[in-house]
Scaffold this motif. Structure first.
Motif, mmCIF file in Angstrom:
data_model
loop_
_atom_site.group_PDB
_atom_site.id
_atom_site.type_symbol
_atom_site.label_atom_id
_atom_site.label_comp_id
_atom_site.label_asym_id
_atom_site.label_seq_id
_atom_site.Cartn_x
_atom_site.Cartn_y
_atom_site.Cartn_z
ATOM 1 N N GLU A 112 1.001 -1.470 -0.021
ATOM 2 C CA GLU A 112 -0.110 0.267 0.085
ATOM 3 C C GLU A 112 0.535 1.287 0.061
ATOM 4 O O GLU A 112 0.718 2.193 -0.810
ATOM 5 N N ALA A 113 1.578 1.054 0.642
ATOM 6 C CA ALA A 113 2.716 2.683 0.740
ATOM 7 C C ALA A 113 3.828 3.038 0.102
ATOM 8 O O ALA A 113 3.768 3.912 -0.992
ATOM 9 N N ARG A 114 3.681 1.389 -1.394
ATOM 10 C CA ARG A 114 5.062 1.646 -2.696
ATOM 11 C C ARG A 114 3.606 2.165 -3.513
ATOM 12 O O ARG A 114 4.126 2.645 -4.312
ATOM 13 N N ALA A 115 2.529 1.919 -3.463
ATOM 14 C CA ALA A 115 1.083 2.244 -4.397
ATOM 15 C C ALA A 115 1.142 3.472 -4.077
ATOM 16 O O ALA A 115 1.126 4.466 -5.139
ATOM 17 N N ARG A 116 1.268 4.026 -2.967
ATOM 18 C CA ARG A 116 0.652 5.378 -2.677
ATOM 19 C C ARG A 116 1.960 6.675 -3.245
ATOM 20 O O ARG A 116 1.838 7.320 -3.788
ATOM 21 N N ALA A 117 3.083 5.624 -2.533
ATOM 22 C CA ALA A 117 3.984 6.191 -3.432
ATOM 23 C C ALA A 117 4.139 6.704 -4.972
ATOM 24 O O ALA A 117 4.588 7.596 -5.387
ATOM 25 N N LEU A 118 4.181 5.606 -5.516
ATOM 26 C CA LEU A 118 4.085 5.753 -6.445
ATOM 27 C C LEU A 118 2.902 6.597 -7.349
ATOM 28 O O LEU A 118 2.633 7.382 -8.602
ATOM 29 N N VAL A 119 2.466 6.830 -7.152
ATOM 30 C CA VAL A 119 1.046 7.371 -7.775
ATOM 31 C C VAL A 119 1.459 8.962 -7.431
ATOM 32 O O VAL A 119 0.892 9.812 -7.819
ATOM 33 N N ARG A 120 1.856 9.002 -5.790
ATOM 34 C CA ARG A 120 1.857 10.475 -5.882
ATOM 35 C C ARG A 120 3.051 11.205 -6.486
ATOM 36 O O ARG A 120 2.937 12.074 -7.048
ATOM 37 N N ARG A 121 3.929 10.471 -7.130
ATOM 38 C CA ARG A 121 5.283 10.342 -8.130
ATOM 39 C C ARG A 121 5.099 11.047 -9.539
ATOM 40 O O ARG A 121 4.945 11.965 -9.746
ATOM 41 N N GLY A 122 3.619 10.234 -9.908
ATOM 42 C CA GLY A 122 3.240 10.078 -10.998
ATOM 43 C C GLY A 122 2.422 11.364 -10.929
ATOM 44 O O GLY A 122 2.241 12.419 -12.166
ATOM 45 N N LYS A 123 1.689 11.727 -10.026
ATOM 46 C CA LYS A 123 0.419 12.637 -10.245
ATOM 47 C C LYS A 123 0.931 13.782 -9.488
ATOM 48 O O LYS A 123 0.865 15.615 -10.861
ATOM 49 N N PHE A 124 2.310 13.524 -8.925
ATOM 50 C CA PHE A 124 2.269 15.061 -8.014
ATOM 51 C C PHE A 124 3.828 15.566 -7.633
ATOM 52 O O PHE A 124 4.713 16.888 -7.140
#
Length: 228
Positions: A112-124
């Motif tokens: 879950e933490a890695r998923a959030r980090a990847l989305v955060r990196r891609g979007k923000f």
């Protein structure tokens, strides 16, 4: 946020879908590589979780085809999830364009933490949050704060707010918002969007955040006044 899980173990796929849905993802499932490739051709995703040992088409081939596509279809972050823990497999996956690699068995909180980090990196990019006047959206903790006090928002309300914040000053259609909430094969809840917008307006009113209806087009989150 829309996520594709390409995993042929139905119990694992269902468990991941349930867990990630609770932190705000709309989930699509692909039980084999051909299905995953088809879905990636027809839908944009904020994250792809990809097993390597998929039937009908290997996960690495799915990744190779995805990265050859132009535009948003080929740029979503990819987290490889596999039982293959050899160095050669990791190197091949990363060379083909994977963004992260997690071997089975794994701890769910880490995924879950890695998923959030990847989305955060891609979007923000490098920023973990949006600031919109007195409103702050924390992309790590998946919460919205008004004057640093948490707002009571459901997971779907958070997803609608996040999409509006990503498009500040631009009109977002009901269909676009519904896509962020509905899973693959589900009828997009376009009418439900009006309910979520109504609830958001009431909860954001103290922050003086305006979500305007653009008749016939959708909704627009106004830019905050200069200096706020």
């Amino acid at each position: 946020m829309r996520l594709l899980i390409a995993e042929d173990d139905p119990m694992l796929a269902d468990g991941l879908a349930r867990s990630l849905a609770q932190i705000g993802f709309a989930i699509d499932l692909a039980p084999d590589g051909l299905t995953a490739d088809h879905m990636l051709l027809n839908q944009s995703y904020d994250l792809v979780i990809l097993d390597l040992g998929l039937p009908k088409m290997e996960g690495l081939e799915v990744l190779r085809r995805m990265r050859r596509r132009s535009g948003a279809a080929g740029t979503a972050p990819v987290l490889i999830l596999t039982a293959r823990d050899g160095l050669e497999d990791r190197v091949r996956g990363l060379d083909l364009g994977a963004d992260d690699y997690l071997t089975k068995p794994f701890d769910l909180p880490e995924l879950e933490a890695r998923a959030r980090a990847l989305v955060r990196r891609g979007k923000f990019g490098v920023s973990p949050q949006f600031v919109h006047g007195r409103l702050r959206f924390d992309t790590i903790g998946r919460r919205a704060l008004l004057d640093d006090r948490p707002l009571d928002l459901s997971a779907r309300e958070l997803s609608v707010l996040e999409t509006l914040l990503l498009n500040v000053g631009r009109v977002v259609s009901k269909e676009q918002l519904a896509e962020q909430l509905a899973g693959w094969g589900e009828e997009p809840g376009v009418n439900a969007i009006e309910v979520y917008i109504h609830r958001l307006r009431k909860k954001l009113e103290p922050a003086e955040v305006s979500v305007r209806t653009v008749r016939g087009l959708g909704y627009l989150l106004d830019k905050p006044p200069a200096g706020t």
